[in-house]
Motif scaffolding. Structure first.
Motif, PDB file in Angstrom:
ATOM      1  N   SER A 198      11.467  47.892  55.078  1.00  0.00           N
ATOM      2  CA  SER A 198      11.737  46.906  56.118  1.00  0.00           C
ATOM      3  C   SER A 198      11.491  47.474  57.511  1.00  0.00           C
ATOM      4  O   SER A 198      12.240  48.315  58.005  1.00  0.00           O
ATOM      5  N   LEU A 199      10.417  46.994  58.143  1.00  0.00           N
ATOM      6  CA  LEU A 199      10.103  47.397  59.508  1.00  0.00           C
ATOM      7  C   LEU A 199      11.223  47.000  60.462  1.00  0.00           C
ATOM      8  O   LEU A 199      11.631  47.771  61.333  1.00  0.00           O
ATOM      9  N   VAL A 200      11.756  45.796  60.275  1.00  0.00           N
ATOM     10  CA  VAL A 200      12.749  45.282  61.218  1.00  0.00           C
ATOM     11  C   VAL A 200      14.045  46.095  61.169  1.00  0.00           C
ATOM     12  O   VAL A 200      14.735  46.242  62.186  1.00  0.00           O
ATOM     13  N   ILE A 201      14.387  46.660  60.017  1.00  0.00           N
ATOM     14  CA  ILE A 201      15.582  47.498  59.931  1.00  0.00           C
ATOM     15  C   ILE A 201      15.393  48.778  60.745  1.00  0.00           C
ATOM     16  O   ILE A 201      16.285  49.206  61.490  1.00  0.00           O
ATOM     17  N   THR A 202      14.221  49.398  60.618  1.00  0.00           N
ATOM     18  CA  THR A 202      13.947  50.616  61.386  1.00  0.00           C
ATOM     19  C   THR A 202      13.954  50.320  62.877  1.00  0.00           C
ATOM     20  O   THR A 202      14.450  51.115  63.685  1.00  0.00           O
ATOM     21  N   GLU A 203      13.400  49.165  63.256  1.00  0.00           N
ATOM     22  CA  GLU A 203      13.416  48.773  64.665  1.00  0.00           C
ATOM     23  C   GLU A 203      14.844  48.537  65.150  1.00  0.00           C
ATOM     24  O   GLU A 203      15.183  48.861  66.298  1.00  0.00           O
ATOM     25  N   GLY A 259      16.423  46.051  46.470  1.00  0.00           N
ATOM     26  CA  GLY A 259      15.170  46.642  46.911  1.00  0.00           C
ATOM     27  C   GLY A 259      15.345  47.767  47.904  1.00  0.00           C
ATOM     28  O   GLY A 259      16.346  48.496  47.912  1.00  0.00           O
ATOM     29  N   ALA A 260      14.356  47.899  48.781  1.00  0.00           N
ATOM     30  CA  ALA A 260      14.369  48.967  49.772  1.00  0.00           C
ATOM     31  C   ALA A 260      15.444  48.762  50.827  1.00  0.00           C
ATOM     32  O   ALA A 260      15.803  49.708  51.533  1.00  0.00           O
ATOM     33  N   LEU A 261      15.969  47.536  50.940  1.00  0.00           N
ATOM     34  CA  LEU A 261      17.044  47.289  51.908  1.00  0.00           C
ATOM     35  C   LEU A 261      18.266  48.131  51.565  1.00  0.00           C
ATOM     36  O   LEU A 261      18.904  48.721  52.440  1.00  0.00           O
ATOM     37  N   VAL A 267      20.951  40.685  60.954  1.00  0.00           N
ATOM     38  CA  VAL A 267      21.227  40.234  59.591  1.00  0.00           C
ATOM     39  C   VAL A 267      19.900  40.076  58.855  1.00  0.00           C
ATOM     40  O   VAL A 267      19.002  39.370  59.324  1.00  0.00           O
ATOM     41  N   VAL A 268      19.772  40.746  57.713  1.00  0.00           N
ATOM     42  CA  VAL A 268      18.548  40.684  56.901  1.00  0.00           C
ATOM     43  C   VAL A 268      18.936  40.177  55.511  1.00  0.00           C
ATOM     44  O   VAL A 268      19.144  40.961  54.587  1.00  0.00           O
ATOM     45  N   PRO A 269      19.029  38.850  55.347  1.00  0.00           N
ATOM     46  CA  PRO A 269      19.481  38.279  54.070  1.00  0.00           C
ATOM     47  C   PRO A 269      18.338  38.019  53.092  1.00  0.00           C
ATOM     48  O   PRO A 269      18.323  37.012  52.381  1.00  0.00           O
ATOM     49  N   SER A 270      17.369  38.913  53.057  1.00  0.00           N
ATOM     50  CA  SER A 270      16.160  38.714  52.259  1.00  0.00           C
ATOM     51  C   SER A 270      16.482  38.432  50.797  1.00  0.00           C
ATOM     52  O   SER A 270      17.386  39.027  50.208  1.00  0.00           O
ATOM     53  N   LEU A 271      15.697  37.535  50.214  1.00  0.00           N
ATOM     54  CA  LEU A 271      15.884  37.152  48.815  1.00  0.00           C
ATOM     55  C   LEU A 271      14.938  37.897  47.881  1.00  0.00           C
ATOM     56  O   LEU A 271      14.997  37.714  46.667  1.00  0.00           O
ATOM     57  N   VAL A 272      14.053  38.719  48.436  1.00  0.00           N
ATOM     58  CA  VAL A 272      13.055  39.416  47.629  1.00  0.00           C
ATOM     59  C   VAL A 272      13.240  40.923  47.737  1.00  0.00           C
ATOM     60  O   VAL A 272      13.973  41.422  48.592  1.00  0.00           O
ATOM     61  N   TYR A 273      12.524  41.640  46.864  1.00  0.00           N
ATOM     62  CA  TYR A 273      12.544  43.100  46.896  1.00  0.00           C
ATOM     63  C   TYR A 273      11.641  43.582  48.031  1.00  0.00           C
ATOM     64  O   TYR A 273      10.423  43.694  47.865  1.00  0.00           O
ATOM     65  N   ILE A 289      28.152  53.014  56.635  1.00  0.00           N
ATOM     66  CA  ILE A 289      27.723  54.149  57.461  1.00  0.00           C
ATOM     67  C   ILE A 289      26.845  53.676  58.622  1.00  0.00           C
ATOM     68  O   ILE A 289      27.175  53.886  59.786  1.00  0.00           O
ATOM     69  N   ASN A 290      25.695  53.036  58.297  1.00  0.00           N
ATOM     70  CA  ASN A 290      24.849  52.499  59.367  1.00  0.00           C
ATOM     71  C   ASN A 290      24.710  50.979  59.286  1.00  0.00           C
ATOM     72  O   ASN A 290      23.906  50.380  59.995  1.00  0.00           O
ATOM     73  N   GLY A 291      25.477  50.373  58.395  1.00  0.00           N
ATOM     74  CA  GLY A 291      25.430  48.926  58.235  1.00  0.00           C
ATOM     75  C   GLY A 291      26.287  48.496  57.062  1.00  0.00           C
ATOM     76  O   GLY A 291      27.059  49.291  56.511  1.00  0.00           O
ATOM     77  N   LEU A 292      26.133  47.242  56.665  1.00  0.00           N
ATOM     78  CA  LEU A 292      26.875  46.703  55.531  1.00  0.00           C
ATOM     79  C   LEU A 292      25.910  46.001  54.585  1.00  0.00           C
ATOM     80  O   LEU A 292      24.900  45.433  55.025  1.00  0.00           O
ATOM     81  N   LEU A 293      26.217  46.033  53.296  1.00  0.00           N
ATOM     82  CA  LEU A 293      25.421  45.348  52.286  1.00  0.00           C
ATOM     83  C   LEU A 293      26.238  44.215  51.678  1.00  0.00           C
ATOM     84  O   LEU A 293      27.457  44.318  51.542  1.00  0.00           O
ATOM     85  N   PHE A 294      25.556  43.120  51.326  1.00  0.00           N
ATOM     86  CA  PHE A 294      26.230  42.008  50.668  1.00  0.00           C
ATOM     87  C   PHE A 294      25.414  41.570  49.463  1.00  0.00           C
ATOM     88  O   PHE A 294      24.224  41.897  49.341  1.00  0.00           O
ATOM     89  N   GLU A 295      26.033  40.832  48.580  1.00  0.00           N
ATOM     90  CA  GLU A 295      25.366  40.382  47.367  1.00  0.00           C
ATOM     91  C   GLU A 295      24.252  39.396  47.709  1.00  0.00           C
ATOM     92  O   GLU A 295      24.476  38.405  48.403  1.00  0.00           O
ATOM     93  N   ARG A 296      23.051  39.689  47.212  1.00  0.00           N
ATOM     94  CA  ARG A 296      21.889  38.848  47.492  1.00  0.00           C
ATOM     95  C   ARG A 296      22.174  37.378  47.202  1.00  0.00           C
ATOM     96  O   ARG A 296      22.669  37.011  46.143  1.00  0.00           O
ATOM     97  N   GLY A 297      21.843  36.510  48.173  1.00  0.00           N
ATOM     98  CA  GLY A 297      21.943  35.073  47.985  1.00  0.00           C
ATOM     99  C   GLY A 297      23.353  34.525  47.980  1.00  0.00           C
ATOM    100  O   GLY A 297      23.548  33.346  47.673  1.00  0.00           O
ATOM    101  N   ASN A 298      24.348  35.341  48.345  1.00  0.00           N
ATOM    102  CA  ASN A 298      25.746  34.919  48.298  1.00  0.00           C
ATOM    103  C   ASN A 298      26.273  34.696  49.717  1.00  0.00           C
ATOM    104  O   ASN A 298      26.666  35.652  50.396  1.00  0.00           O
ATOM    105  N   PRO A 299      26.302  33.447  50.203  1.00  0.00           N
ATOM    106  CA  PRO A 299      26.757  33.190  51.579  1.00  0.00           C
ATOM    107  C   PRO A 299      28.226  33.534  51.801  1.00  0.00           C
ATOM    108  O   PRO A 299      28.610  33.930  52.904  1.00  0.00           O
ATOM    109  N   GLN A 300      29.055  33.405  50.763  1.00  0.00           N
ATOM    110  CA  GLN A 300      30.472  33.746  50.913  1.00  0.00           C
ATOM    111  C   GLN A 300      30.645  35.239  51.177  1.00  0.00           C
ATOM    112  O   GLN A 300      31.429  35.650  52.051  1.00  0.00           O
ATOM    113  N   ASP A 301      29.904  36.056  50.422  1.00  0.00           N
ATOM    114  CA  ASP A 301      29.997  37.502  50.622  1.00  0.00           C
ATOM    115  C   ASP A 301      29.425  37.893  51.981  1.00  0.00           C
ATOM    116  O   ASP A 301      29.966  38.764  52.671  1.00  0.00           O
TER     117      ASP A 301
END
Length: 442
Positions: free
Chosen positions: A347-352, A366-368, A337-343, A376-388
C-alpha cells in the motif's frame, strides 16, 4: 550500467502506485550513477505513430501507443505487433538489465525477447495479474476469490474473452453456452469435457508460468505476495522480497494544526477500496465527535448516501487531486482509514501516511496487515466489518492522544533504500550473466 524499466503505463498520463514507484526508482538509480530508460504503454494517439520518445524530468521514455495498433487490447496478453516494436527498441536502447513492472496492455512475449537477447531480467509483482485476470484476487461478484486459481479463472474471464476454440461468428453465444454448461451436472462426460476445454482455452496460469520461466528473478514487495504466488502453484527458482519505497521529500514541510476532534481521512476511487464499509462505520459513531474527509472519485452507488450523510454529519468530499498535492491532503486529517476489501500487495498510501506522521486504521488482510502493526503504528479491524471499524475509530475519539502516539512509532521505507537493494540485484545478475557467457565461450 543501463537499466530498461518496462511498465504498462507511465507518467504524466498515469500516476498510480506502480507508475510512481517506477519513476522514483529510476530517478534514484540515476542519482546513484545508473543510466535508466523507460518503455511504457500509452493510450493516447499521436498522428498514427506507434512509437514516440520524450523525457519525464530527465528520464528518457519510449512510449508505445496502443491505439495505433489494431491488434492490442486490455485483455489480450500476447501481441505480435508489440513484440516486434519492443524488440526493435530493445536493440536501439541496448540495456544491460531489463526490469519489468507490468505487462498488461503490452505483450507477454517481451520476456522471451529479452531472454533471447541474452539479457538478465527482473519482474516486480505490483499486483496479482499473473495469477488473477481481475488483478486483485476478487471474483466477478467483488468478493475475495476462494477458488483454486487457474482452474476457475474461466468464471471471471468468460464474459470478457471469447474462447479460442470458438469461431468468432459464435462469439455472442459464449455467455449462453457458459450458462447452459453451468446448469448441467459435471458427471455427464460431455459436460465435464466441455468445461475442461473451455478452461484450457483461457489458460491464464499456464501462460503466466511460461513467462515467469523466462525471467531471472521475481520480486515481491511484501512477504504476503510471495506466499500468495506460491499458493497458486506458480513456481520460480528465485523469488526475492524487496519492499517498495517512496520519495519522502514531498512530506518534509507538512504542518498539521491541532484540532478539537479527530479527523479521519480516506483516499481512493475504486469500490474495492471499501468506502462503503467506512461510511457505515462512520454512521455508528457519535454525531459531532469526529470528521470524515473523502478524497477521490465517489462511486455512483454511494453518491446519494454520502450526500445525505453530508447534510447530517461532518463529512467532506474533496474529489480527485493532483499527485503533487498529496502532502496537503495528509495535512487535512489526523488518521488515515484504509478499509480495503482486497489483498493489497503493497500500500503506497500507508507509506505516505507514515511519512506524514499519520497513523493508519486498516483491514486485517494482505499486505495491509504486514505494514500496519496493531497498537504500534496503527490499528487493524476485521475486513468488511463496519461495527469493528467503528469501534477502532472510536478509540481516537475516546483518547485524543492516541493518534500522536501511534504516529510516533511509524517507520518509513525510503525509495533510496529500495534503489540500493535493486542496484545490488542488478549487479548480481550482471555478474552471473557474464560468468555464464564466459562458460559458454569456453
Amino acid at each position: 550500467m543501463k537499466v530498461l524499466q518496462v511498465i504498462h503505463d507511465f507518467l504524466p498520463q498515469c500516476a498510480a502506485g506502480s507508475e510512481l514507484f517506477t519513476y522514483w526508482l529510476s530517478r534514484s538509480l540515476q542519482s546513484a550513477g545508473v543510466e535508466c530508460e523507460v518503455f511504457c504503454g500509452e493510450d493516447s494517439q499521436v498522428a498514427g505513430e506507434a512509437i514516440t520518445q520524450d523525457e519525464v524530468d530527465g528520464l528518457p521514455t519510449t512510449r508505445l501507443h496502443r491505439r495505433a495498433l489494431s491488434s492490442t487490447s486490455s485483455t489480450k496478453r500476447w501481441c505480435a505487433d508489440v513484440d516486434q516494436l519492443f524488440e526493435r527498441e530493445l536493440s536501439r536502447i541496448k540495456p544491460n538489465v531489463v526490469h519489468f513492472h507490468h505487462f498488461a496492455g503490452l505483450s507477454l512475449g517481451m520476456a522471451a525477447i529479452v531472454k533471447r537477447a541474452g539479457l538478465p531480467s527482473i519482474l516486480t509483482l505490483h499486483d496479482y495479474w499473473f495469477i488473477c485476470p481481475r488483478f486483485h484476487l476478487i471474483n466477478s461478484a467483488g468478493s475475495l476469490c476462494s477458488k483454486q486459481p487457474g482452474r476457475h479463472c474461466i468464471d471471471c474471464l468468460w464474459p470478457r474473452e471469447q474462447s479460442r476454440l470458438l469461431n468468432p461468428v459464435f462469439g455472442p453465444a459464449v455467455w449462453v453456452i457458459k450458462r447452459l454448461l453451468s446448469k448441467l451436472p459435471d458427471w455427464l462426460p460431455v459436460v465435464d469435457k466441455a468445461k475442461d476445454i473451455l478452461r484450457e482455452s483461457v489458460s491464464w496460469l499456464a501462460d503466466s508460468q511460461d513467462v515467469i520461466d523466462d525471467i531471472n528473478v521475481l520480486v515481491a514487495p511484501t512477504a504476503f505476495v510471495a506466499r500468495k504466488l506460491s499458493e497458486t502453484g506458480l513456481r520460480h527458482r528465485d523469488v526475492r522480497v524487496i519492499k517498495n519505497g517512496i520519495d519522502v521529500s514531498r512530506f518534509r514541510n507538512i504542518s498539521r494544526s491541532p484540532h478539537k476532534r479527530p479527523r479521519f481521512g480516506f483516499i481512493g476511487s475504486h469500490t474495492y477500496k471499501g468506502l462503503k464499509v467506512l461510511i457505515e462505520a462512520f454512521e455508528l459513531l457519535p454525531a459531532g465527535a469526529s470528521e470524515l474527509h473523502i478524497y477521490g472519485r465517489v462511486p455512483e452507488s454511494l453518491a446519494s448516501r454520502i450526500n445525505l450523510l453530508m447534510s447530517r454529519r461532518s463529512v467532506y468530499v474533496h474529489g480527485s487531486f493532483d499527485p503533487g498535492e498529496i502532502a496537503h491532503v495528509f495535512e487535512s486529517f489526523d488518521v488515515l482509514v484504509v478499509p480495503s476489501l482486497v489483498y493489497e500487495t503493497s500500500s503506497l498510501v500507508i507509506t505516505e501516511a507514515f511519512a506524514s506522521k499519520v497513523p493508519v486504521v486498516a483491514s486485517n488482510i494482505g499486505a495491509l496487515a504486514e505494514g500496519v502493526r496493531h497498537g504500534i503504528n496503527g490499528l487493524l479491524f476485521e475486513r468488511g466489518n463496519p461495527q469493528d471499524l467503528a469501534a477502532k475509530l472510536k478509540c481516537f475519539i475516546d483518547d485524543p492522544c492516541l493518534a500522536s502516539r501511534l504516529a510516533s512509532a511509524a517507520k518509513v521505507r525510503m525509495i533510496e533504500d529500495a534503489a540500493q537493494e535493486y542496484l545490488a540485484l542488478y549487479k548480481e545478475l550482471l555478474k552471473h550473466n557474464l560468468s555464464r557467457h564466459e562458460r559458454v565461450a569456453e
